[in-house]
Design a protein around this motif. Structure first.
Motif, PDB file in Angstrom:
ATOM      1  N   LEU A 315      32.473  36.603  46.037  1.00 17.21           N
ATOM      2  CA  LEU A 315      33.771  36.712  45.358  1.00 17.21           C
ATOM      3  C   LEU A 315      33.593  36.907  43.858  1.00 17.21           C
ATOM      4  O   LEU A 315      34.333  37.670  43.222  1.00 17.21           O
ATOM      5  CB  LEU A 315      34.602  35.458  45.637  1.00 17.21           C
ATOM      6  CG  LEU A 315      35.084  35.254  47.077  1.00 17.21           C
ATOM      7  CD1 LEU A 315      35.863  33.948  47.195  1.00 17.21           C
ATOM      8  CD2 LEU A 315      35.955  36.413  47.533  1.00 17.21           C
ATOM      9  N   GLU A 408      41.355  32.248  43.213  1.00 14.92           N
ATOM     10  CA  GLU A 408      41.538  33.250  44.262  1.00 14.92           C
ATOM     11  C   GLU A 408      42.889  33.944  44.121  1.00 14.92           C
ATOM     12  O   GLU A 408      43.006  35.145  44.383  1.00 14.92           O
ATOM     13  CB  GLU A 408      41.399  32.590  45.634  1.00 14.92           C
ATOM     14  CG  GLU A 408      39.979  32.115  45.926  1.00 14.92           C
ATOM     15  CD  GLU A 408      39.826  31.526  47.313  1.00 14.92           C
ATOM     16  OE1 GLU A 408      40.797  31.603  48.089  1.00 14.92           O
ATOM     17  OE2 GLU A 408      38.743  30.988  47.617  1.00 14.92           O
ATOM     18  N   ILE A 437      39.317  40.284  51.082  1.00 19.30           N
ATOM     19  CA  ILE A 437      39.433  39.049  50.306  1.00 19.30           C
ATOM     20  C   ILE A 437      40.300  38.041  51.055  1.00 19.30           C
ATOM     21  O   ILE A 437      39.970  36.847  51.155  1.00 19.30           O
ATOM     22  CB  ILE A 437      40.034  39.345  48.920  1.00 19.30           C
ATOM     23  CG1 ILE A 437      39.060  40.161  48.071  1.00 19.30           C
ATOM     24  CG2 ILE A 437      40.401  38.050  48.203  1.00 19.30           C
ATOM     25  CD1 ILE A 437      37.861  39.407  47.593  1.00 19.30           C
TER      26      ILE A 437
END
Length: 672
Positions: A315, A408, A437
């Motif tokens: 990420l 996030e 994602i």
């Protein structure tokens, strides 16, 4: 020499860690002194470093030259906003980990306590020097010391062959990556002979050589970070290392690779090409999905968390790639948004992953088990560890109002602006990346449910679990500190973004501080309130109010009319702990859906066996398809070269004579 109070304080902390390390050597086997005095002092030194780093974030860059190294190559140091941010991560995380280590380490664990103290504090000092270095020589020296000290920490219990093998693999990959980093610096200095970062910043490399330097940096720092396919060492080294070392490596050391990538891509390279961002974005997304899928099928606590770290590193690389895409197209505000998401997640992962590794250490000490299939019901015997682990699980799962959700959410907000990129094929591929994602975030929550549910909920699967004990006082304080940091990062995102703003201003010339200041401390609006906003405090109030209302209604409406009974078991009254959901049961759907990711060896029962057993061993295809063939080829070449060593002086003289003839033939104009 410039006035540098901040950099002086950082050097004092590094010196303190070095002194504590050598004090451990002087008190090699005095366990009480090492554990109860030296480790806590190292933790408080880290806390001082975190405070100094916060001041350095808002101050001007400071430089220094140390009379160390070679005569013509002294150590150049620089404390700027990027270095200060990562120094804060090192200091704040090491405070909690060091306090936990003071209560965790026991006698007779393979390495004398004083030597363990030496390696631990040298590791901390080397990471701080990596961040502070302002020339390639100082950087590589600190980088190598970091690799060596962490290797000895990984192999602390070196009497076990499997641990020695894991340490060797880690050191091998680390040095291969270090060679790539050294070559990257060689390209960046552009044949000037000046290896200071200040000289590298002033070089105007061509797109070709800038791309060579960038790709070398991706390979070198990717090897340390665990990016695919260089991840192979990470799930081996973390289970082998003691839990405080695993926490320090996953929570802090992996971020040194992120720091190096940011330093090269956004600071030392003056050029930014859009396809660089595509490379990082693709590597990051594939790594994140790979890591979380493998984490879902693990039955070892520490291997599960190791693969989860690979997911989070993926990420971070995806966020860096998105920032590079925006930066290459001159969209600095959006580059700042993606970079803020990256840096925010760096801090989040440092705290919640360190916390989770420390909780596994407490479980391992209390039960002697790290196999999920032999655990369960530990919330009854280890309530402190269980509730602190739950905070780490919530943060790792990306649930509001904890820290993981903020970073996030910011990353997903960054993806929502990608249709503005002037590349039509990217605009078509970005929705797939966004879906990846979202899938990764959902699977991360699935993994954390498996981790917490199998370890702490249900009934104990083994009789010896009834004797499990909670963590000690110092261990509780260390874990509570990391849990408090995870909560604070979730509830105060605007304050955190203001501290990140100097870093993004330095790297991309833009930041989110103005939006954060305009919306107050209670509401996060990364771009405008019309597009999106998030109020963590309001969310927390809503959750607490809902839980309180449900509890009150149950007490008022059903008080006195409740009865306790065993949970429904399909009509079977004689249930045992073995009938609970298992780690393998949780992982089975993932194994079936993502079967192409794995190499699975199934062992079927033998016909007629009175005690039939069925097992499935899940392994990494990269290990069997890439690394084992390389190892076999290397062994074959070594055997062939070994044949040259005949042990006879006449043969060696013949080699010398043939080499001389060959060299003469290569020299032009020479006639034999």
């Amino acid at each position: 020499m410039l006035n540098r109070p901040g950099i002086d304080w950082v050097l004092w902390v590094i010196d303190a860690w070095l002194v504590l390390g050598f004090a451990g050597i002087a008190t090699l086997r005095q366990f009480q002194l090492v554990a109860r005095v030296l480790f806590p002092l190292g933790g408080f030194a880290g806390l001082v470093l975190a405070v100094v780093a916060l001041q350095g974030l808002v101050g001007r860059a400071e430089v220094a030259v140390l009379p160390l190294g070679l005569p013509e190559l002294p150590f150049h140091l620089r404390l700027d906003s990027l270095a200060a941010f990562f120094l804060f991560i090192i200091g704040a995380a090491s405070f909690g980990i060091s306090l936990f280590a003071a209560g965790y380490f026991r006698k007779g664990e393979g390495t004398p306590p004083g030597l363990l103290c030496f390696e631990f504090h040298i590791f901390l000092a080397s990471m701080a020097l990596v961040v502070l270095a302002d020339d390639a020589y100082a950087f590589m020296m600190a980088w190598e010391v970091m690799a060596l000290s962490s290797y000895f920490l990984v192999t602390a219990n070196h009497k076990i062959p499997k641990i020695r093998a894991a340490g060797f693999l880690y050191l091998l990959i680390a040095h291969i990556g270090a060679i790539a980093i050294l070559l990257c610096f060689g390209v960046l200095q552009a044949n000037t002979g000046d290896y200071t970062f200040a000289n590298m910043r002033s070089q105007q490399l061509s797109p070709f050589w800038a791309s060579v330097a960038f790709l070398l940096a991706v390979f070198g720092f990717g090897a340390k970070a665990g990016i695919l396919p260089l991840h192979i060492w990470l799930p081996e080294a973390h289970p082998a290392a003691p839990s405080p070392v695993s926490a320090l490596m996953s929570g802090v050391m992996l971020k040194m690779a992120i720091y190096g990538m940011l330093r090269v891509a956004f600071d030392l390279l003056h050029l930014h090409l859009w396809w660089w961002g595509v490379v990082l974005l693709t590597l990051g997304l594939v790594t994140a999905l790979f890591g979380v899928v493998f984490a879902a099928v693990q039955s070892d606590m520490k291997r599960l968390l190791a693969y989860s770290s690979i997911e989070n590193i993926g990420l971070l690389f995806a966020a860096m790639g998105l920032a590079l895409l925006f930066r290459a197209d001159g969209m600095n505000a959006l580059a700042a948004l993606a970079l803020t998401a990256c840096l925010y997640h760096v801090a989040n992962h440092a705290f919640f992953k360190s916390l989770l590794f420390l909780t596994t250490g407490s479980v391992l000490h209390a039960t002697g088990e790290r196999n999920l299939g032999r655990l369960g019901g530990l919330i009854r015997f280890m309530p402190w560890v269980a509730w602190l682990a739950l905070i780490g699980v919530f943060a790792s799962s990306g649930l509001p109002p904890f820290s993981g959700f903020v970073s996030e959410w910011l990353l997903l907000q960054s993806f929502l602006f990608t249709p503005g990129l002037p590349h039509s094929f990217l605009n078509m591929l970005i929705p797939i990346a966004t879906a990846s994602i979202a899938l990764t975030a959902a699977l991360a929550g699935y993994v954390m449910v498996k981790f917490f549910g199998v370890v702490f909920l249900g009934q104990p699967r083994e009789e010896n679990l009834h004797g499990a004990h909670d963590a000690g006082s110092l261990e509780k304080i260390g874990m509570a500190w990391l849990a408090a940091c995870s909560i604070a990062l979730g509830l105060l995102p605007n304050l955190v973004i203001r501290f990140i703003d100097p870093v993004t201003q330095t790297l991309v010339g833009a930041g989110l501080a103005q939006q954060a200041k305009a919306s107050g401390w209670w509401l996060l609006t990364p771009t405008s309130i019309i597009r999106a906003s998030y109020g963590p405090l309001f969310f927390l109030i809503g959750v607490v109010a809902t839980c309180a209302l449900a509890f009150t209604l149950v007490r008022l409406l059903y008080h006195g009319r409740l009865r306790r009974a065993a949970p429904w078991g399909g009509g079977y009254p004689w249930q045992t702990p073995r009938m609970q959901d298992t780690a393998e049961g949780y992982g089975q759907p993932i194994r079936q859906i993502f079967e192409s990711f794995f190499r699975m060896d199934r062992h079927l029962p033998v016909p007629g066996d009175t005690e039939p057993e069925y097992s499935v061993i899940v392994s990494d295809k990269f290990w069997h398809g890439l690394y084992l063939p390389i190892a076999r080829a290397t062994e074959f070449l070594s055997r062939q070269v070994g044949r040259l060593q005949q042990g006879r002086i006449s043969i060696y003289l013949l080699y010398s004579f043939l080499t001389l003839l060959f060299m003469l033939l290569l020299v032009p104009g020479v006639k034999l």
